[in-house]
Design an enzyme around this catalytic site. Structure first.
Site, PDB file in Angstrom:
ATOM      1  N   LYS A  16       7.467  81.337  59.051  1.00  0.00           N
ATOM      2  CA  LYS A  16       6.145  81.124  59.660  1.00  0.00           C
ATOM      3  C   LYS A  16       6.163  81.684  61.074  1.00  0.00           C
ATOM      4  CE  LYS A  16       2.777  77.346  60.409  1.00  0.00           C
ATOM      5  NZ  LYS A  16       2.549  75.872  60.291  1.00  0.00           N
ATOM      6  N   SER A  49      -1.583  74.816  57.444  1.00  0.00           N
ATOM      7  CA  SER A  49      -1.566  76.035  58.222  1.00  0.00           C
ATOM      8  C   SER A  49      -0.459  77.018  57.819  1.00  0.00           C
ATOM      9  CB  SER A  49      -1.400  75.710  59.719  1.00  0.00           C
ATOM     10  OG  SER A  49      -0.158  75.071  59.951  1.00  0.00           O
ATOM     11  N   SER A  51       0.726  70.556  56.924  1.00  0.00           N
ATOM     12  CA  SER A  51       0.755  72.020  56.807  1.00  0.00           C
ATOM     13  C   SER A  51       1.888  72.611  55.989  1.00  0.00           C
ATOM     14  CB  SER A  51       0.779  72.655  58.189  1.00  0.00           C
ATOM     15  OG  SER A  51      -0.508  72.632  58.714  1.00  0.00           O
TER      16      SER A  51
HETATM   17  N1  GLN Z   1      -4.750  70.708  58.916  1.00  0.00           N
HETATM   18  C1  GLN Z   1      -4.238  69.889  59.974  1.00  0.00           C
HETATM   19  C2  GLN Z   1      -4.776  70.389  61.288  1.00  0.00           C
HETATM   20  O1  GLN Z   1      -5.566  71.246  61.265  1.00  0.00           O
HETATM   21  C3  GLN Z   1      -2.741  69.893  59.974  1.00  0.00           C
HETATM   22  C4  GLN Z   1      -2.157  71.134  60.499  1.00  0.00           C
HETATM   23  C5  GLN Z   1      -0.665  71.133  60.520  1.00  0.00           C
HETATM   24  O2  GLN Z   1       0.021  70.334  59.875  1.00  0.00           O
HETATM   25  N2  GLN Z   1      -0.132  72.011  61.334  1.00  0.00           N
HETATM   26  O3  GLN Z   1      -4.438  69.935  62.331  1.00  0.00           O
END
Ligand code: GLN
Length: 495
Positions: A80, A155, A179
């Site tokens: 990532k 994400s 995410s």
């Molecule tokens: N979808 C969640 C957010 O937008 C979690 C994102 C994540 O775990 N990085 O914050």
């Protein structure tokens, strides 16, 4: 297409160690795969072709010289794009970091290199890890290999898509609110959020420091465990890193077993808003666990309904503080002229996308004097109540289960203009982040109505990560016996 790309990480490391395949052949097969399909999947922001082959040659040299090989020798890993990697761009999905090449290496990627893994490229993500679909990336969305018009989740959507599309057997993600588990679920692969502090955050671009957790993706439970074990462990460079032995996750993944295990279904995670096919598969998984000898009961966690609002105060608050460092002076983009204030204002206005700006404003508001107690302080109190819900649950059962996400993959564009609909994708995953627990998503087939993958979330207390793998491996084995591997490897359209 080379058969090498269909092998698991466990098989590939064995093949490289025995000399059945060279690390260069393995890397080249995956680079060919990326060249063939990534134009449509768009999992990668940066493919590390030359350097990946150089890393692979070094593994082959070591083997030829009889030097010891690491646990992941010759296994390609997609990373990532928020792990700092020396000499490789690291954008965090943001235009504000365009062109930034870190002068240092994250602890997690350093450990992978030391274990002989081949870092094959950097994957797409929602900007600063804020989102559930990769549509918030400053570089365009990734696509779900099962159906290219669907999102791969987020994400860490690029990482999940890369593994599901056989572009890499393993990938690194981070899970701040879901995410890793949410993209794993909607791409039909395994993804784990380890215990908070089990993995170093050193060199990981910070979003919400009290929640951010690096973790693994794999197509099998054993593969995820192999990566989990290599990347984990105490790091003096991260003050929140736990100084405790790494839970024996690989051993657990090799010995799936739920006989006599007490499993709790979180009663709050069902009903309105849950897609019928997701619940059909979940109910089947429960029956399966019972047939394997688990004792399944319902457990109520009454404060979980406040997890989403608490998270959307805590995470933006921490983000507003963490993202203050992107000032146009130190990293990446610099725009505007004149005073330092002007450079900072113009750079941030140009460099950050809409969702990141929304979070910075929300967080700055929640932390401001007069509102701190009402919003941020209150959210921290809710966090304590959620931790107590977990403690109460884990006094009755060994693990909790739920769907990882209320729906299967949604259409690209469907939720892009509706932040609340997007936030709901993490309804079931956020409580484990607020509590710092370990949790995993493992595939349990596809939803009958759309043919898209469905996962099962398993949650365990802090430092009981091995329990996740023991249960997930049992589920994987049972589903494989019934219907073939639940990944249903031939992700549509790509084979
Ligand atoms: N979808 C969640 C957010 O937008 C979690 C994102 C994540 O775990 N990085 O914050």
């Amino acid at each position: 297409m080379s058969e090498l790309i269909k092998k698991t990480a466990a098989e590939l490391s064995a093949a490289v160690a025995s000399g059945e395949a060279s690390a260069v052949e393995v890397a080249a097969a995956h680079l060919d795969r990326i060249a063939a399909v990534d134009g449509s999947v768009k999992a990668f922001l940066h493919v590390n072709a030359e350097d990946a082959l150089a890393q692979a040659r070094e593994v082959d040299r070591k083997r030829a010289a009889g030097e010891p090989l690491g646990a992941l020798a010759g296994v390609p890993v997609a990373v990532k794009d928020l792990f700092a990697t020396i000499g490789l761009p690291t954008t965090c999905g943001s235009k504000i970091l365009d062109g930034w090449v870190p002068p240092y290496e994250s602890t997690v990627t350093r450990r992978l290199r030391d274990a002989g893994a081949v870092l094959i490229g950097k994957t797409n993500m929602d900007e600063f890890a804020m989102g559930s679909s990769t549509e918030n990336s400053g570089y365009g969305p990734s696509h779900n290999p099962w159906n290219l018009s669907k999102v791969p989740g987020g994400s860490s959507g690029g990482s999940a898509a890369a593994v599901a599309a056989y572009e890499a057997p393993l990938a690194l993600g981070t899970d701040t609110g879901g995410s890793i588990r949410q993209p794993a679920a909607v791409c039909g692969i395994v993804g784990t959020k380890p215990t908070y502090g089990g993995n170093s955050r050193y060199g990981v671009v910070a979003f919400a420091s009290s929640l951010d957790t690096p973790g693994p993706f794999g197509r099998t439970v054993l593969d995820a465990a192999l990566l989990h074990e290599v990347m984990s462990g105490h790091d003096p460079m991260d003050s929140t890193s736990i100084d405790a032995p790494v839970p024996p996750v690989v051993e657990a993944a090799r010995h799936g077993d739920v006989a006599g295990l007490r499993i709790g279904i979180v009663s709050e995670f069902s009903g309105d808003g849950y897609q019928s096919g997701v619940m059909t598969r979940f109910t089947e998984a429960v029956e399966l666990l019972e047939s394997l000898g688990a004792k399944v009961t319902e457990v109520s966690c009454p404060h979980f309904k406040y997890a989403l609002p608490a998270y959307y105060l805590i995470a933006p608050s921490e983000a507003s503080s963490n993202l203050a460092r992107f000032d146009g002076m130190r990293y990446g983009l610099r725009a505007g002229g004149g005073s330092a204030e002007e450079v900072m204002a113009v750079t941030r206005a140009q460099g950050f996308g809409a969702e990141v700006k929304r979070r910075i404003m929300l967080g700055t508001y929640a932390l401001s004097s007069g509102y701190y107690d009402a919003y941020y302080g209150k959210a921290q109190q809710v966090r304590t109540l959620i931790i107590r819900d977990f403690q109460n649950a884990f006094s009755q059962v060994d693990v909790l289960i739920s769907p990882p996400t209320p729906t299967t993959a949604f259409d690209i564009g469907e939720r892009a203009d509706d932040p609340m609909a997007m936030y709901l994708a993490d309804l079931c995953t956020i409580p484990s982040n607020l509590a710092g627990n370990a949790a995993i998503s493992v595939p349990i087939g596809v939803a009958p109505e759309d043919g898209l993958p469905v996962g099962l979330q398993i949650m365990a207390p802090p430092l009981a990560d091995d329990r996740l793998y023991r249960v997930a491996a049992a589920v994987e084995a049972a589903f494989t016996e019934r219907w073939g591997h639940p990944l249903l490897a031939e992700a549509k359209g790509l084979f």
